[in-house]
Design a protein around this motif. Structure first.
Motif, PDB file in Angstrom:
ATOM      1  N   ALA A  32       0.829  -1.200   0.000  1.00  0.00           N
ATOM      2  CA  ALA A  32       0.000   0.000   0.000  1.00  0.00           C
ATOM      3  C   ALA A  32       0.862   1.248   0.000  1.00  0.00           C
ATOM      4  CB  ALA A  32      -0.933   0.000   1.208  1.00  0.00           C
ATOM      5  N   SER A  33       0.237   2.336  -0.415  1.00  0.00           N
ATOM      6  CA  SER A  33       0.957   3.609  -0.483  1.00  0.00           C
ATOM      7  C   SER A  33       0.996   4.317   0.864  1.00  0.00           C
ATOM      8  CB  SER A  33       0.309   4.521  -1.528  1.00  0.00           C
ATOM      9  OG  SER A  33      -1.072   4.722  -1.221  1.00  0.00           O
ATOM     10  N   THR A  34       0.123   3.916   1.798  1.00  0.00           N
ATOM     11  CA  THR A  34       0.108   4.504   3.134  1.00  0.00           C
ATOM     12  C   THR A  34      -0.151   3.417   4.163  1.00  0.00           C
ATOM     13  OG1 THR A  34      -2.270   4.962   3.204  1.00  0.00           O
ATOM     14  CG2 THR A  34      -0.865   6.642   2.183  1.00  0.00           C
ATOM     15  N   LYS A  89      -2.294   3.755   6.504  1.00  0.00           N
ATOM     16  CA  LYS A  89      -3.735   3.742   6.696  1.00  0.00           C
ATOM     17  C   LYS A  89      -4.408   2.787   5.724  1.00  0.00           C
ATOM     18  CE  LYS A  89      -7.704   6.850   7.108  1.00  0.00           C
ATOM     19  NZ  LYS A  89      -8.159   8.266   7.027  1.00  0.00           N
ATOM     20  N   GLN A  90      -3.992   2.851   4.465  1.00  0.00           N
ATOM     21  CA  GLN A  90      -4.549   1.932   3.472  1.00  0.00           C
ATOM     22  C   GLN A  90      -4.276   0.494   3.868  1.00  0.00           C
ATOM     23  OE1 GLN A  90      -6.557   2.546   1.032  1.00  0.00           O
ATOM     24  NE2 GLN A  90      -5.826   4.063  -0.424  1.00  0.00           N
ATOM     25  N   LEU A  91      -3.058   0.227   4.296  1.00  0.00           N
ATOM     26  CA  LEU A  91      -2.690  -1.139   4.644  1.00  0.00           C
ATOM     27  C   LEU A  91      -3.477  -1.627   5.851  1.00  0.00           C
ATOM     28  CD1 LEU A  91      -0.667  -3.239   3.510  1.00  0.00           C
ATOM     29  CD2 LEU A  91       0.875  -2.603   5.354  1.00  0.00           C
ATOM     30  N   SER A  92      -3.708  -0.746   6.808  1.00  0.00           N
ATOM     31  CA  SER A  92      -4.460  -1.145   8.003  1.00  0.00           C
ATOM     32  C   SER A  92      -5.895  -1.535   7.656  1.00  0.00           C
ATOM     33  CB  SER A  92      -4.460  -0.011   9.027  1.00  0.00           C
ATOM     34  OG  SER A  92      -5.223   1.095   8.568  1.00  0.00           O
ATOM     35  N   LYS A  93      -6.399  -1.028   6.526  1.00  0.00           N
ATOM     36  CA  LYS A  93      -7.736  -1.401   6.057  1.00  0.00           C
ATOM     37  C   LYS A  93      -7.693  -2.661   5.191  1.00  0.00           C
ATOM     38  CE  LYS A  93      -9.326   3.416   5.841  1.00  0.00           C
ATOM     39  NZ  LYS A  93      -9.814   4.496   4.924  1.00  0.00           N
ATOM     40  N   GLU A  94      -6.519  -3.264   5.120  1.00  0.00           N
ATOM     41  CA  GLU A  94      -6.304  -4.450   4.284  1.00  0.00           C
ATOM     42  C   GLU A  94      -6.610  -4.153   2.825  1.00  0.00           C
ATOM     43  OE1 GLU A  94      -8.136  -7.915   5.917  1.00  0.00           O
ATOM     44  OE2 GLU A  94      -7.420  -7.476   7.948  1.00  0.00           O
ATOM     45  N   GLN A  95      -6.138  -2.969   2.406  1.00  0.00           N
ATOM     46  CA  GLN A  95      -6.287  -2.549   1.023  1.00  0.00           C
ATOM     47  C   GLN A  95      -4.911  -2.384   0.399  1.00  0.00           C
ATOM     48  OE1 GLN A  95      -8.609   1.043   1.113  1.00  0.00           O
ATOM     49  NE2 GLN A  95     -10.504  -0.010   1.676  1.00  0.00           N
ATOM     50  N   GLY A  96      -4.591  -3.210  -0.568  1.00  0.00           N
ATOM     51  CA  GLY A  96      -3.327  -3.100  -1.282  1.00  0.00           C
ATOM     52  C   GLY A  96      -3.514  -2.266  -2.529  1.00  0.00           C
ATOM     53  N   ASP A  97      -3.515  -0.937  -2.368  1.00  0.00           N
ATOM     54  CA  ASP A  97      -3.777  -0.078  -3.533  1.00  0.00           C
ATOM     55  C   ASP A  97      -2.605  -0.072  -4.502  1.00  0.00           C
ATOM     56  OD1 ASP A  97      -2.318   1.318  -1.527  1.00  0.00           O
ATOM     57  OD2 ASP A  97      -2.742   3.215  -2.522  1.00  0.00           O
ATOM     58  N   VAL A  98      -1.459  -0.592  -4.096  1.00  0.00           N
ATOM     59  CA  VAL A  98      -0.303  -0.694  -4.990  1.00  0.00           C
ATOM     60  C   VAL A  98      -0.179  -2.119  -5.541  1.00  0.00           C
ATOM     61  CG1 VAL A  98       2.198  -0.403  -5.186  1.00  0.00           C
ATOM     62  CG2 VAL A  98       0.880   1.144  -3.734  1.00  0.00           C
ATOM     63  N   TRP A  99      -0.423  -3.090  -4.669  1.00  0.00           N
ATOM     64  CA  TRP A  99      -0.429  -4.482  -5.130  1.00  0.00           C
ATOM     65  C   TRP A  99      -1.158  -5.349  -4.130  1.00  0.00           C
ATOM     66  CZ3 TRP A  99       3.798  -8.698  -4.565  1.00  0.00           C
ATOM     67  CH2 TRP A  99       3.495  -9.812  -5.376  1.00  0.00           C
ATOM     68  N   ASP A 100      -2.071  -6.131  -4.630  1.00  0.00           N
ATOM     69  CA  ASP A 100      -2.678  -7.220  -3.868  1.00  0.00           C
ATOM     70  C   ASP A 100      -2.421  -8.473  -4.684  1.00  0.00           C
ATOM     71  OD1 ASP A 100      -4.265  -9.134  -2.670  1.00  0.00           O
ATOM     72  OD2 ASP A 100      -6.008  -7.812  -2.399  1.00  0.00           O
ATOM     73  N   SER A 101      -1.551  -9.302  -4.199  1.00  0.00           N
ATOM     74  CA  SER A 101      -1.168 -10.493  -4.966  1.00  0.00           C
ATOM     75  C   SER A 101      -2.314 -11.473  -5.109  1.00  0.00           C
ATOM     76  CB  SER A 101       0.024 -11.192  -4.298  1.00  0.00           C
ATOM     77  OG  SER A 101      -0.377 -11.797  -3.078  1.00  0.00           O
ATOM     78  N   GLY A 102      -3.350 -11.323  -4.243  1.00  0.00           N
ATOM     79  CA  GLY A 102      -4.358 -12.365  -4.184  1.00  0.00           C
ATOM     80  C   GLY A 102      -3.733 -13.619  -3.588  1.00  0.00           C
ATOM     81  N   PHE A 122       2.354  11.847   2.385  1.00  0.00           N
ATOM     82  CA  PHE A 122       2.152  10.846   1.346  1.00  0.00           C
ATOM     83  C   PHE A 122       1.722  11.544   0.066  1.00  0.00           C
ATOM     84  CE2 PHE A 122       1.103   8.637   5.364  1.00  0.00           C
ATOM     85  CZ  PHE A 122       2.101   7.683   5.337  1.00  0.00           C
ATOM     86  N   PRO A 123       2.669  12.089  -0.693  1.00  0.00           N
ATOM     87  CA  PRO A 123       2.289  12.776  -1.934  1.00  0.00           C
ATOM     88  C   PRO A 123       1.634  11.818  -2.920  1.00  0.00           C
ATOM     89  CG  PRO A 123       4.674  12.449  -1.812  1.00  0.00           C
ATOM     90  CD  PRO A 123       4.126  12.052  -0.481  1.00  0.00           C
ATOM     91  N   ALA A 124       0.636  12.310  -3.611  1.00  0.00           N
ATOM     92  CA  ALA A 124      -0.047  11.499  -4.613  1.00  0.00           C
ATOM     93  C   ALA A 124       0.782  11.452  -5.891  1.00  0.00           C
ATOM     94  CB  ALA A 124      -1.424  12.095  -4.897  1.00  0.00           C
ATOM     95  N   ASP A 125       0.446  10.485  -6.751  1.00  0.00           N
ATOM     96  CA  ASP A 125       1.131  10.388  -8.036  1.00  0.00           C
ATOM     97  C   ASP A 125       1.004  11.713  -8.787  1.00  0.00           C
ATOM     98  OD1 ASP A 125       1.289   7.829  -7.170  1.00  0.00           O
ATOM     99  OD2 ASP A 125       0.296   6.908  -8.898  1.00  0.00           O
TER     100      ASP A 125
END
Length: 935
Positions: free
Chosen positions: A77-79, A81-94, A277-280
Motif C-alpha cells: 500500500a501507499s500509506t 492507513k490503506q494497509l491497516s484497512k487491508e487494502q493493497g492499492d499498490v499491489w494485492d497479490s491475491g 504521502f504525496p499522490a502520483d
C-alpha cells in the motif's frame, strides 16, 4: 440468587471455553515474521523496480509438528492507513498457492521514485487455515532513472597533491540554507559521495551510520544513501550541512587523469513535499540540489597519510578551528566560499546494503606510564574501528596517538592520529572519516596521565545481523569459533571483506574463499554479497597487476598500472583493483554466486552474474594450451596457494610445478561450478561446453601431474590433493586412493597439522566438509603447536593472523587468511548442513559428527536459515547419543546418523521415512521440536 449467579457464571465459562477452543482449533499453525525486501529489513532508497520479498514462518504452537505454508497473500500500500484497512492499492497479490517464502517478485503497479511503500502478508498453513497478518514492514525507493538526478557534483577548491609526502587537503564542510513556507511532511535526501560523508540538518547529525557510503569502484559508479530529514526541517530557514571525508577520493586506482578532481566531492538532492504521502504526479514544494550556490570551507579535520598501501594513516583534528555552528542557521558565512562544481560522470546506484555502525564498546585493560613521558594503552583486543580519547593541555599542544598490533612496536603500518588542543584546554579526539586497527595505543604529548575512563573504542563494521550461535565441550574450539567471528566482523567494512584493515583494505577474491561460507553460515549476508558481486562486475575487463605506465587514454589506474582490455580478465580485488593473485582470485566470481544460490536459493544472483562468469572462463580459455592453463600476466598474476606454513622462507610467488597444478585444478573447479550454474538457468549449450572442457582439462592434469607411485599430484601437498579432489580430477577408480593419500598427508606426514595457506586451506576445508571428514578437520583445529589456530591462542592472539608465523615483520595480525573453520563449526560440529539437492534450506541435513571423529562430548548450535531457526544440540555419554532438534515450519530435515548412534523415534509420528544411505541411518523430520535418545 447466589446459586443462580454461580450457575450462570459456570455456563458462561463453559461457553467461553468452547468459543476459545473453537477459535484455537481453527487457528493457523503458522504466522509470518522477519519480513525482508531484497534481503534487508525496512530498507531506504532501493532502486530496484521489481523488488523481491521474503519472510519466515513461526509456529503458533511450539508443541505441534508438520507446519508448512500452502499459500500466501501480499498486500502493498501507499500509506499505512490503506494497509491497516487491508487494502493493497499498490499491489494485492491475491491468494497464491505456493510454499515459497523467499525471493517473491513484486508484480504490482509501477513503483515511483522517492516513495515509501508499506506491506504485509498472510499465509495459509498445511490445513489451508489463514494466518494472522504479519506486522507491517516498509521500504522506500530511490531514483530509478539517471535523468532524475538534478544534483551537480560539488566540493571544495583544495586539491590533493600526489607528489606531497602526506595528504595536503582538509575535509571540507558544505552547507546550504533552505527556506520553507511550512514544516514539510516528506523529505528524503539522497547523498552520493566520492569519499566519506556525514549529513547534518540544523546542527543535528542525521543517522547512525558511519564511514558512509559503502565502498565502490569510483571510476564507474557512485552509491547513494537515503536520509529521511522531514522531521528535522521546520518552517523558515533551515541549513543542510554535508561534511566530506577525503578517504577513498584519493585512492590511487580511482584517480583518473582528466575527468576526476583530486578532492572529495558530493552529489545530493531532496524533493521536499508538504504532505507526508504525496499522490502520483504531485510536485514538491521545493527541490534541494547540490550546485555552486552551496557554500564551503575547510573543516578542522584532515586525513593523515595518503589512503595508500601501508599509508592509510589516521586523522588530525585541530580544535582551534572548531565552529559548532557550522551547520546551523546561526553560522557566519562571511568567510565561506562558493562550492566548486566538478563535471564528473558516474552511474548513480543505491547503496543496497546496510551501512557501517559502531559495535562492541571496548575499554582499556591497562595503561602504562613510560619513562619518555608517553602512555601505553592496552585495549585488551585487536580490533579495527574507532577510538575516542579525552585530552587536556595548553592551546596549540599536539597530542599524538599511535596504533599497533604488536606489543613491542609503538606503531604498525603507519596508523596514527593527532589532536591539536583549542582554547578551552581540553577536548576529545574521535575518529570520523578513517579508522585504526590494533590493540595498543601509544599517546604522546599529554601533561597528565589518562585514566581508563578517558579512553573508549568501538569495532566498526557493516550492520548485518548475526545468524548463528555455537558452543561445545572443547574450549579450544570455542576460542577458535569466537576469534574467527570477531576477525570476520572486523574485516567487513563498507560492503565487502577486506583482507586486512590496516595495511591494504583490499577486497581480494582469493581471500574470499576463506571467508564467504564462514560468513553465510554465521551472518545474514545476502545483500552484502549481492553488492560485492556488483563490484566484481564493475571491475571486469581491466588488467590486474601487469602492465606499463600508459598514457591517460589507456590507463585506468596509472598509479598501479593496468590497462582496460574490455575482455573477461579480472583484477584480483574488487572494488579496489590493487593486489596480486591468481586464477583462484578472479574465480570467486564463479564460486561465490554458486555458494549464494546453494545457501539462499537465490537464482537471480546466478542470472545477474552469468555474463561475468562467461567472460572470466573465456579469458582463462584463451590462456590454455593442450587443455592445460598456462601461466599468464606478470609476476603477481599467477599465484597458487598463498601463505602456507613457512611460505615466506620457501618463496610463494614461484613457477614451480605445484603452482601450475593447483591453478589448473582450480580452473576445472570453476568450469564444473559454472556448468552447474548453467544447468540451473537452463543454458544447456554452455553447460555442455564447460563440462566437456572440464573433463578434457581433468584428463590433461591427471596425465601431466599424477604420481602413480603414491597416488598424489605434483608435490603431494594437501592443497594440491584437495584441489584435485574438489575438481574431480582423479578417475573414479582412483578417487578413494587419492583421498587416502590426502588422509596420510594430514595425519602422518604433517602429524595432524594443517600445511596449507589461504586458497589451498579454503579448498581443503571445503572438500573435507563435503566429504564429512570431521576427523581430519578436527585433527588440524585441535593442535596447539605450530602451525595451528591453537598455536595462535598459545601466543596471545585475539584475532586470526595473516601468516601461521607470528613474528615475521610486515604481516598483519588481523586478517582473512584462515577463517574457513567458521563454516565447519555450524555444518560439521553442530551438524546443520545444506542439502545440495535443495538450495535455500527448504530441505536440509542434520548430521552430528560420528563417534570417535572428534573428542567433543557435546555441542549446541543454531542457524537462522532462510526458512527460520534451525537448532541442533547433541551430546554423547558413554557412547549414547542424545539429540534436541528444531526444524522450522515450511522445511524438512534429514537426520543422518551412523548405526551406532541410532535413536528411538517411536514417539514421533511425524518422522515420515527411515532408511539407510551411504552408511547412514536416515530419518525424515517434519517441522517441530524433537528430543531423541538411544533406544
Amino acid at each position: 440468587m447466589k446459586k443462580s449467579y454461580v450457575l450462570s457464571s459456570l455456563l458462561l465459562g463453559v461457553l467461553t471455553v468452547g468459543i476459545v477452543s473453537e477459535a484455537l482449533a481453527k487457528r493457523s499453525s503458522v504466522r509470518p515474521a522477519q519480513l525482508r525486501v531484497e534481503y534487508l529489513e525496512n530498507p531506504q532508497g532501493l532502486d530496484v523496480l521489481t523488488p523481491r520479498f521474503g519472510w519466515v514462518l513461526e509456529a503458533t504452537d511450539q508443541a505441534a509438528f508438520g507446519q508448512r505454508q500452502t499459500g500466501y497473500r501480499i498486500l502493498v500500500a501507499s500509506t499505512k492507513k490503506q494497509l491497516s484497512k487491508e487494502q493493497g492499492d499498490v499491489w494485492d497479490s491475491g491468494w497464491v498457492d505456493s510454499d515459497e517464502s523467499q525471493h517473491i517478485r513484486y508484480e504490482g503497479r509501477q513503483l515511483l521514485s522517492d516513495r515509501t511503500y508499506y506491506w504485509k502478508i498472510q499465509a495459509k498453513d498445511e490445513h489451508g487455515m489463514v494466518s494472522v497478518w504479519s506486522k507491517t514492514a516498509w521500504w522506500s525507493t530511490g531514483l530509478f532513472n539517471q535523468r532524475e538526478w538534478q544534483a551537480k557534483w560539488i566540493g571544495g577548491d583544495e586539491l590533493y597533491d600526489r607528489a606531497a609526502p602526506d595528504n595536503n587537503i582538509n575535509d571540507p564542510w558544505l552547507r546550504k540554507t533552505v527556506q520553507l513556507s511550512k514544516k514539510p511532511g516528506k523529505a528524503m535526501l539522497f547523498i552520493a559521495s566520492i569519499g566519506y560523508h556525514e549529513l547534518y540538518v540544523n546542527g543535528e547529525r542525521i543517522g547512525n551510520d558511519v564511514l558512509a557510503p559503502a565502498v565502490t569502484d569510483h571510476t564507474k559508479r557512485a552509491r547513494y544513501a537515503a536520509y529521511d530529514i522531514a522531521g528535522k526541517l521546520r518552517k523558515g530557514d533551515n541549513v543542510i550541512g554535508i561534511w566530506l571525508g577525503t578517504s577513498w577520493s584519493i585512492f590511487p586506482p580511482y584517480i583518473l587523469h582528466e575527468d576526476r578532481p583530486l578532492t572529495p566531492i558530493v552529489a545530493a538532492q531532496a524533493a521536499i513535499y508538504g504532505e507526508r504521502f504525496p499522490a502520483d504526479g504531485d510536485e514538491p514544494m521545493t527541490m534541494v540540489v547540490t550546485d555552486a550556490s552551496w557554500k564551503t570551507r575547510p573543516s578542522p579535520n584532515r586525513l593523515l597519510g595518503k589512503w595508500d598501501f601501508r599509508n592509510m594513516g589516521g586523522e588530525l583534528w585541530d580544535a582551534r578551528k572548531e565552529d559548532p555552528e557550522w551547520s546551523t542557521p546561526a553560522c557566519d558565512e562571511s568567510d565561506w566560499k562558493a562550492a566548486t562544481e566538478y563535471p564528473v560522470k558516474l552511474k548513480m546506484s543505491a547503496q543496497a546494503v546496510a551501512g557501517n555502525r559502531l559495535f562492541e564498546a571496548i575499554r582499556p585493560v591497562s595503561i602504562e606510564a613510560r619513562p619518555d613521558g608517553s602512555y601505553r594503552v592496552d585495549m585488551g583486543v585487536n580490533f579495527a574501528g574507532w577510538t575516542e580519547i579525552d585530552v587536556k593541555g595548553r592551546k596549540g599542544d599536539t597530542i599524538r596517538f599511535f596504533y599497533s598490533e604488536r606489543e613491542q612496536d609503538d606503531m604498525t603500518f603507519n596508523l596514527h592520529s593527532a589532536y591539536v588542543i583549542g582554547s578551552s584546554g581540553e577536548g576529545t579526539f574521535r575518529n570520523r572519516f578513517n579508522y585504526s586497527s590494533g590493540r595498543w595505543v601509544t599517546i604522546r604529548g599529554l601533561k597528565e596521565a589518562p585514566t581508563a575512563g578517558d579512553i573508549r573504542g568501538w569495532m566498526v563494521r557493516t550492520n548485518y545481523a548475526g545468524a548463528a550461535r555455537f558452543e561445545c565441550s572443547d574450549t579450544l574450539q570455542n576460542w577458535i569459533y569466537d576469534r574467527v567471528r570477531w576477525t570476520f566482523e572486523n574485516l567487513s567494512l563498507g560492503g565487502y571483506i577486506v583482507d586486512c584493515p590496516q595495511r591494504e583494505r583490499m577486497g581480494y577474491g582469493g581471500d574470499a574463499h576463506a571467508t564467504s561460507e564462514t560468513g553465510m553460515f554465521n551472518y545474514h549476508l545476502g545483500a552484502f554479497y549481492t553488492k560485492w558481486m556488483q563490484d566484481w562486475r564493475d571491475v571486469q575487463g581491466t588488467e590486474p597487476m601487469v602492465g606499463d605506465m600508459l598514457d591517460a587514454n589507456h590507463a585506468r589506474k596509472a598509479m598501479t598500472s593496468g590497462r582496460i582490455f574490455n575482455n573477461g580478465v579480472l583484477p584480483h580485488t574488487a572494488p579496489t583493483y590493487w593486489g596480486g593473485g591468481g586464477p583462484a582470485w578472479g574465480g570467486i566470481v564463479v564460486t561465490l554466486p554458486w555458494f549464494m544460490y546453494q545457501h539462499y536459493g537465490d537464482k537471480l544472483v546466478l542470472e545477474e552474474n552469468f555474463e561475468l562468469i562467461k567472460g572470466w572462463l573465456s579469458f582463462l580459455q584463451s590462456h590454455t594450451k593442450s587443455d592445460l592453463l598456462q601461466r599468464f600476466g606478470g609476476q603477481w598474476d599467477f599465484l597458487g596457494d598463498w601463505l602456507w606454513p613457512n611460505a615466506a622462507a620457501e618463496g610463494m610467488n614461484n613457477d614451480k610445478v605445484e603452482t601450475l597444478c593447483l591453478n589448473n585444478a582450480y580452473y576445472v573447479f570453476n568450469l564444473r561450478t559454472a556448468a552447474n550454474i548453467a544447468r540451473v538457468l537452463g543454458k544447456g549449450d554452455e553447460a555442455d561446453t564447460w563440462e566437456k572442457q572440464a573433463n578434457a582439462s581433468a584428463n590433461a592434469i591427471h596425465s601431466t601431474f599424477f604420481n602413480a607411485s603414491d597416488y598424489s599430484y605434483a608435490d603431494g601437498s594437501m592443497s594440491i590433493l584437495a584441489a584435485a579432489l574438489l575438481a574431480e580430477i582423479p578417475p573414479v577408480a582412483l578417487r578413494e586412493r587419492v583421498m587416502r593419500r590426502l588422509e596420510q598427508e594430514i595425519l602422518d606426514v604433517r602429524q595432524g597439522h594443517i600445511h596449507a595457506g589461504i586458497t589451498g586451506g579454503a579448498l581443503l576445508f571445503k572438500l573435507l566438509r563435503e566429504e564429512g571428514r570431521n576427523d581430519l578437520i578436527y585433527s588440524m583445529v585441535s593442535k596447539t603447536t605450530y602451525p595451528s589456530w591453537g598455536y595462535m591462542k598459545a601466543n596471545g592472539a585475539t584475532t586470526i593472523w595473516e601468516m601461521w608465523e607470528k613474528d615475521l615483520p610486515g604481516h598483519s595480525l588481523l586478517h582473512s587468511s584462515y577463517l574457513y573453520p567458521g563454516a565447519w563449526y555450524i555444518d560439521g560440529v553442530a551438524g546443520i548442513r545444506r542439502d545440495p539437492r535443495h538450495p535455500g534450506f527448504r530441505r536440509f541435513i542434520i548430521r552430528p559428527p560420528a563417534a570417535g571423529a572428534t573428542d567433543i562430548q557435546w555441542a549446541s548450535g543454531t542457524y537462522d536459515s532462510p526458512v527460520g531457526m534451525i537448532i541442533c544440540n547433541w551430546s554423547r555419554e558413554k557412547d549414547q547419543m542424545q539429540l534436541e532438534i528444531t526444524v522450522p515450519p515450511n522445511s524438512v530435515a534429514t537426520l543422518q546418523l551412523r548405526p551406532d548412534d541410532a535413536v528411538d523415534v517411536s514417539g514421533y509420528t511425524t518422522i515420515a521415512e527411515q532408511g539407510e544411505d551411504n552408511g547412514f541411518l536416515q530419518y525424515e523430520l517434519k517441522p517441530g521440536k524433537y528430543r531423541l535418545l538411544k533406544p
